[in-house]
Design a protein around this motif. Structure first.
Motif, short mmCIF file in Angstrom:
data_model
loop_
_atom_site.label_atom_id
_atom_site.label_comp_id
_atom_site.label_asym_id
_atom_site.label_seq_id
_atom_site.Cartn_x
_atom_site.Cartn_y
_atom_site.Cartn_z
N ALA A 36 1.23 4.00 -3.41
CA ALA A 36 0.65 5.63 -2.98
C ALA A 36 1.56 6.16 -3.95
O ALA A 36 2.83 6.20 -4.12
CB ALA A 36 0.94 5.92 -1.46
N ASN A 39 0.93 -1.12 -0.04
CA ASN A 39 -0.02 -0.10 0.02
C ASN A 39 0.80 1.32 -0.06
O ASN A 39 0.55 2.24 -0.73
CB ASN A 39 -1.10 -0.03 1.18
N ASP A 47 -0.39 15.21 -1.52
CA ASP A 47 -1.45 14.88 -0.26
C ASP A 47 -1.62 13.62 0.15
O ASP A 47 -1.64 12.94 1.26
CB ASP A 47 -2.58 15.73 -0.62
N GLU A 48 -1.63 12.48 -1.14
CA GLU A 48 -1.93 11.05 -0.75
C GLU A 48 -0.31 10.41 -0.54
O GLU A 48 -0.63 9.25 -0.53
CB GLU A 48 -2.42 10.52 -2.33
N ALA A 49 0.77 11.28 -0.54
CA ALA A 49 2.01 10.46 -0.43
C ALA A 49 2.11 9.99 1.15
O ALA A 49 1.60 10.90 1.91
CB ALA A 49 3.16 11.39 -0.94
N PRO A 50 2.51 8.97 1.48
CA PRO A 50 2.80 8.52 2.72
C PRO A 50 4.13 9.36 3.50
O PRO A 50 4.68 9.80 2.48
CB PRO A 50 3.32 7.28 2.64
#
Length: 107
Positions: free
Chosen positions: A12, A8, A17-20
């Motif tokens: 990503a 997961n 904004d969606e980056a870990p």
């Protein structure tokens, strides 16, 4: 399962904004390395048990020998599964480590 957690993180986006976060990646690396160590210990225990069963196999006869053969088959399957899990986990950890390095470079 750590394999899924790592997948997961790797799926990503690397930025935005969606980056870990680097912390999330490092946490997964820590958990992953701990799991790899546990799998390696399990492999060693299985190998030792296999050696013990094989060493005593010739000394047993009849139903006990058949039980040992069954145990060997089970141990062999468990060892094979642990090997596969460890190989897969190490590959994922290597890729995640590269991702962590890339994330650090952008900070």
């Amino acid at each position: 399962m750590i394999h899924d957690d790592i997948r997961n993180l790797l799926s990503a986006p690397p930025s935005g904004d969606e980056a870990p976060s680097l912390g999330d990646i490092e946490d997964a690396l820590t958990v992953g390395y701990a799991r790899a160590l546990a799998l390696d210990a399990e492999r060693r225990q299985l190998e030792k048990r296999i050696a013990d069963v094989v060493a005593h196999l010739g000394k047993r006869s009849g139903a006990n020998g058949e039980g040992s053969e069954s145990e060997l088959a089970t141990l062999g399957q468990r060892l094979s599964a642990a090997d596969g899990d460890l190989t897969s986990l190490r590959a994922l950890l290597s890729t995640l480590r590269t991702r962590a390095d890339a994330t650090r470079a952008t900070l």
